[in-house]
Every structure is written in C-alpha cells, then in structure tokens.
Design a protein around this motif. Structure first.
Motif, PDB file in Angstrom:
ATOM      1  N   GLU A  35      30.831 -67.382 -26.952  1.00  0.00           N
ATOM      2  CA  GLU A  35      31.863 -66.159 -26.877  1.00  0.00           C
ATOM      3  C   GLU A  35      31.671 -65.091 -28.033  1.00  0.00           C
ATOM      4  N   ARG A  36      31.069 -65.634 -29.072  1.00  0.00           N
ATOM      5  CA  ARG A  36      30.553 -64.483 -30.237  1.00  0.00           C
ATOM      6  C   ARG A  36      29.590 -63.648 -29.612  1.00  0.00           C
ATOM      7  N   ASN A  37      28.494 -64.143 -28.811  1.00  0.00           N
ATOM      8  CA  ASN A  37      27.484 -63.453 -28.549  1.00  0.00           C
ATOM      9  C   ASN A  37      27.924 -62.489 -27.139  1.00  0.00           C
ATOM     10  N   ASN A  38      28.693 -63.163 -26.542  1.00  0.00           N
ATOM     11  CA  ASN A  38      29.462 -62.067 -25.288  1.00  0.00           C
ATOM     12  C   ASN A  38      30.226 -60.800 -25.931  1.00  0.00           C
ATOM     13  N   LYS A  39      30.827 -61.171 -27.121  1.00  0.00           N
ATOM     14  CA  LYS A  39      31.561 -59.918 -27.618  1.00  0.00           C
ATOM     15  C   LYS A  39      30.591 -58.993 -28.207  1.00  0.00           C
ATOM     16  N   LYS A  40      29.340 -59.682 -28.926  1.00  0.00           N
ATOM     17  CA  LYS A  40      28.355 -58.728 -29.336  1.00  0.00           C
ATOM     18  C   LYS A  40      27.571 -57.761 -27.997  1.00  0.00           C
TER      19      LYS A  40
END
Length: 95
Positions: free
Chosen positions: A87-92
């Motif tokens: 999820e964090r990588n998708n937001k980045k």
C-alpha cells in the motif's frame, strides 16, 4: 519466493501458517513461548531486503497481535507487514 504468496486474503490450512511461525521463530523475529514479535528485529531483517529503508513503523503496527494461535499470529503479522508495504509503495508511485 514466499513474499509472492503472503498478500493473499487467507491461507485455508494451518500447515503453511505454522511454517511461517517456524520461520519467524528461527529468524528470532518472534518468540513462541509468549507469542511476541520483536518489531525491531523484524525491521532489521526486512530492511536488508529493501535497501535499508526503515520499516520499524510498519513492523511495530503489525506486531500488535492478539491471536492465541501462534501460527495465525505469524501469518497475520507477515500479511499485515507486506500489505502495508504494498500500500505504501502504491501511494509513492501515484504521487
């Protein structure tokens, strides 16, 4: 290779979950006597896989488990860890 399979919604049998418990215990990320996960140890292990990026915050959140079954606890910890990281990588990538 295990990482590919962790974000799945559930693992229907106990055997793979107990394998993950054994892995966490062998890596000294979790102690199965008291069912505790060491977020700092988990972060140091997984940070190596992520070029040193800090994962302490995510590991700390995911380590707050209350399952009585240590196999489920290990699986849910890893599921949480990898789901939050995805999820964090998708937001980045979206910004």
């Amino acid at each position: 290779m295990i990482v590919k399979f962790l974000p799945r919604p559930s693992i229907p049998t106990v055997c793979p979950q107990c394998f993950l418990r054994c892995v966490l215990q062998t890596l000294e990320i979790a102690t199965m006597d008291d069912g505790k996960i060491d977020p700092a140890r988990a972060a140091s292990f997984f940070a190596e896989e992520r070029d040193g990026e800090d994962v302490v915050e995510i590991a700390t959140v995911c380590a707050q488990r209350d399952e009585d079954n240590h196999c489920e606890m290990a699986y849910n910890f890893l599921k949480c860890l990898f789901s939050m990281e995805i999820e964090r990588n998708n937001k980045k990538t979206q910004t």
